[in-house]
Structure formats: C-alpha cells, structure tokens
Design a protein around this motif. Structure first.
Motif, PDB file in Angstrom:
ATOM      1  N   LYS A  53      38.008  34.164  36.807  1.00  0.00           N
ATOM      2  CA  LYS A  53      38.508  33.975  38.229  1.00  0.00           C
ATOM      3  C   LYS A  53      40.171  34.137  37.862  1.00  0.00           C
ATOM      4  CE  LYS A  53      39.480  29.180  37.410  1.00  0.00           C
ATOM      5  NZ  LYS A  53      39.481  27.686  37.924  1.00  0.00           N
ATOM      6  N   GLN A  54      40.793  34.331  39.028  1.00  0.00           N
ATOM      7  CA  GLN A  54      42.185  34.941  39.048  1.00  0.00           C
ATOM      8  C   GLN A  54      42.984  33.986  39.983  1.00  0.00           C
ATOM      9  OE1 GLN A  54      43.886  37.161  36.819  1.00  0.00           O
ATOM     10  NE2 GLN A  54      42.115  37.268  35.984  1.00  0.00           N
ATOM     11  N   GLU A  55      44.154  33.140  39.764  1.00  0.00           N
ATOM     12  CA  GLU A  55      44.984  32.540  40.946  1.00  0.00           C
ATOM     13  C   GLU A  55      46.151  33.184  41.103  1.00  0.00           C
ATOM     14  OE1 GLU A  55      44.705  28.427  40.206  1.00  0.00           O
ATOM     15  OE2 GLU A  55      42.938  28.376  38.986  1.00  0.00           O
ATOM     16  N   GLY A  56      46.487  32.786  42.210  1.00  0.00           N
ATOM     17  CA  GLY A  56      48.143  33.298  42.832  1.00  0.00           C
ATOM     18  C   GLY A  56      48.421  32.200  43.858  1.00  0.00           C
ATOM     19  N   LEU A  57      49.709  32.403  44.420  1.00  0.00           N
ATOM     20  CA  LEU A  57      50.125  31.718  45.425  1.00  0.00           C
ATOM     21  C   LEU A  57      50.654  32.654  46.401  1.00  0.00           C
ATOM     22  CD1 LEU A  57      52.225  29.020  43.365  1.00  0.00           C
ATOM     23  CD2 LEU A  57      50.159  28.631  44.591  1.00  0.00           C
ATOM     24  N   PHE A  58      50.893  32.340  47.584  1.00  0.00           N
ATOM     25  CA  PHE A  58      51.683  33.048  48.590  1.00  0.00           C
ATOM     26  C   PHE A  58      52.082  32.168  49.717  1.00  0.00           C
ATOM     27  CE2 PHE A  58      47.327  33.477  50.332  1.00  0.00           C
ATOM     28  CZ  PHE A  58      47.701  33.266  51.865  1.00  0.00           C
ATOM     29  N   TRP A  59      53.165  32.202  50.408  1.00  0.00           N
ATOM     30  CA  TRP A  59      53.575  31.390  51.513  1.00  0.00           C
ATOM     31  C   TRP A  59      53.223  32.265  52.913  1.00  0.00           C
ATOM     32  CZ3 TRP A  59      55.986  26.535  51.445  1.00  0.00           C
ATOM     33  CH2 TRP A  59      56.113  26.134  49.957  1.00  0.00           C
ATOM     34  N   VAL A  60      52.828  31.434  53.796  1.00  0.00           N
ATOM     35  CA  VAL A  60      52.577  31.865  55.055  1.00  0.00           C
ATOM     36  C   VAL A  60      52.735  31.235  56.200  1.00  0.00           C
ATOM     37  CG1 VAL A  60      50.017  31.480  55.187  1.00  0.00           C
ATOM     38  CG2 VAL A  60      50.871  33.346  56.756  1.00  0.00           C
ATOM     39  N   ASP A  61      53.641  31.197  56.936  1.00  0.00           N
ATOM     40  CA  ASP A  61      54.092  30.319  58.098  1.00  0.00           C
ATOM     41  C   ASP A  61      54.408  28.681  57.579  1.00  0.00           C
ATOM     42  OD1 ASP A  61      53.553  32.199  59.785  1.00  0.00           O
ATOM     43  OD2 ASP A  61      51.607  31.493  60.517  1.00  0.00           O
ATOM     44  N   GLY A  62      55.174  28.985  56.619  1.00  0.00           N
ATOM     45  CA  GLY A  62      55.680  27.750  55.832  1.00  0.00           C
ATOM     46  C   GLY A  62      54.625  27.041  55.125  1.00  0.00           C
ATOM     47  N   CYS A  63      53.340  27.527  54.990  1.00  0.00           N
ATOM     48  CA  CYS A  63      52.520  26.819  54.086  1.00  0.00           C
ATOM     49  C   CYS A  63      52.135  27.594  52.848  1.00  0.00           C
ATOM     50  CB  CYS A  63      51.152  26.795  54.633  1.00  0.00           C
ATOM     51  SG  CYS A  63      50.988  25.885  56.261  1.00  0.00           S
ATOM     52  N   GLU A  64      52.429  26.682  51.715  1.00  0.00           N
ATOM     53  CA  GLU A  64      52.007  27.369  50.487  1.00  0.00           C
ATOM     54  C   GLU A  64      50.676  27.514  50.287  1.00  0.00           C
ATOM     55  OE1 GLU A  64      53.672  26.782  46.160  1.00  0.00           O
ATOM     56  OE2 GLU A  64      52.589  25.090  46.843  1.00  0.00           O
ATOM     57  N   VAL A  65      50.066  28.333  49.922  1.00  0.00           N
ATOM     58  CA  VAL A  65      48.318  28.529  49.803  1.00  0.00           C
ATOM     59  C   VAL A  65      48.302  29.077  48.295  1.00  0.00           C
ATOM     60  CG1 VAL A  65      46.444  30.013  50.385  1.00  0.00           C
ATOM     61  CG2 VAL A  65      48.315  29.234  52.126  1.00  0.00           C
ATOM     62  N   THR A  66      47.262  28.538  47.716  1.00  0.00           N
ATOM     63  CA  THR A  66      46.855  28.932  46.278  1.00  0.00           C
ATOM     64  C   THR A  66      45.468  29.506  46.474  1.00  0.00           C
ATOM     65  OG1 THR A  66      47.830  27.025  45.323  1.00  0.00           O
ATOM     66  CG2 THR A  66      46.264  27.932  44.156  1.00  0.00           C
ATOM     67  N   VAL A  67      45.382  30.721  45.925  1.00  0.00           N
ATOM     68  CA  VAL A  67      44.255  31.668  46.259  1.00  0.00           C
ATOM     69  C   VAL A  67      43.831  31.670  44.734  1.00  0.00           C
ATOM     70  CG1 VAL A  67      43.369  33.850  46.789  1.00  0.00           C
ATOM     71  CG2 VAL A  67      45.384  33.049  47.934  1.00  0.00           C
ATOM     72  N   VAL A  68      42.326  31.483  45.038  1.00  0.00           N
ATOM     73  CA  VAL A  68      41.635  31.455  43.638  1.00  0.00           C
ATOM     74  C   VAL A  68      40.658  32.706  44.040  1.00  0.00           C
ATOM     75  CG1 VAL A  68      39.958  30.538  41.948  1.00  0.00           C
ATOM     76  CG2 VAL A  68      41.646  29.238  43.230  1.00  0.00           C
ATOM     77  N   ASP A  69      40.531  33.794  43.308  1.00  0.00           N
ATOM     78  CA  ASP A  69      39.601  35.118  43.495  1.00  0.00           C
ATOM     79  C   ASP A  69      38.620  34.824  42.529  1.00  0.00           C
ATOM     80  OD1 ASP A  69      38.698  37.485  43.968  1.00  0.00           O
ATOM     81  OD2 ASP A  69      39.945  38.548  42.853  1.00  0.00           O
ATOM     82  N   LEU A  70      37.377  34.458  42.952  1.00  0.00           N
ATOM     83  CA  LEU A  70      36.268  34.407  42.246  1.00  0.00           C
ATOM     84  C   LEU A  70      35.432  35.946  42.225  1.00  0.00           C
ATOM     85  CD1 LEU A  70      35.320  30.961  43.816  1.00  0.00           C
ATOM     86  CD2 LEU A  70      36.218  31.209  41.465  1.00  0.00           C
ATOM     87  N   PRO A  71      34.689  35.651  40.883  1.00  0.00           N
ATOM     88  CA  PRO A  71      33.863  36.852  40.727  1.00  0.00           C
ATOM     89  C   PRO A  71      32.864  37.027  41.944  1.00  0.00           C
ATOM     90  CG  PRO A  71      33.617  35.643  38.642  1.00  0.00           C
ATOM     91  CD  PRO A  71      34.451  34.777  39.821  1.00  0.00           C
TER      92      PRO A  71
END
Length: 133
Positions: free
Chosen positions: A1-19
C-alpha cells in the motif's frame, strides 16, 4: 500500500492506495492486504475505483464494502472505453441502488479528478459534522 496527503477545500486528506482486488475473500496476497486494512483500520471513506467496462465483475467488491458498512464513493474509471463499447451507465440510478455517490472518470486523461476531490471534501465535511454532532 502507498500513502499520501492532499488538501482540498481546507481539508487535509490522507489517501491510502491499496492493491487492486475483486473481492475481500483473500485468495491473493493483494486481497489479503486490502481486506486486512479495511477491517483493522476502518477508514473514514473508501474510494472504490471500478472498471466501467467490467462493471458487473467489479461491483461484487462494491457490495462487500457496503455490507461492511464503510462510507463509500464509487468511481467508474474508463468510462470512455465503456462508451466506445456501447455501454451506457445511468449514474443516478446506480448511485441510488448502491446508496453511495457514483462519479465517472478517465484517470489516464485526468478527467473526473476534480469531481472526485470535491466529493471527498464534501464527504469529509459531512463526516466531521457527524463526529461533532
């Protein structure tokens, strides 16, 4: 799995890309990783990316995710290829049947990404409102 962060509309979002997985039955190492993460981590939102060309096969996992009670956003990827093959998808009807938002995308061309991020932000705000209610 891979993880990353991004911001959208003032919300921090942690994304976990699963197989990729077609089900949570754990027949392959990828399915084991995906199933274990979903069961143990209980994410705030699952973005279920579904191949629009092979919708029936991919919706099996979608139904399993819904049965787990996980908040879900369904992204139909490769809608251009589906259209070229004569496949017509009624997004509103599918969304109603699944009781989850459904968005079309063509990831290879970046189409639908802004809508996906906006939907994630909206669902994150709803989740935060529920947490503080």
């Amino acid at each position: 799995k891979q993880e990353g962060l991004f911001w959208v509309d003032g919300c921090e979002v942690t994304v976990v890309d699963l197989p990729g997985a077609y089900s949570l039955t754990a027949y392959s190492p990828e399915e084991v990783i995906t199933r274990d993460f979903l069961l143990q981590q209980r994410p705030d939102l699952v973005v279920n990316v579904v191949d629009a060309v092979n919708l029936e096969r991919n919706l099996y996992l979608t139904v399993q995710l819904l049965e787990m009670g996980l908040p879900l956003l369904v992204v139909l990827n490769m809608v251009d290829a589906a259209t070229q093959r004569g496949i017509t998808i009624d997004y509103a009807r599918l969304s109603q049947a699944l009781q989850a938002p459904v968005i079309g995308a063509v990831a290879s061309h970046g189409l639908g990404i802004a809508e996906i991020k906006a939907q994630i932000a909206m669902l994150a705000r709803q989740e935060a409102a529920h947490a503080y209610a």
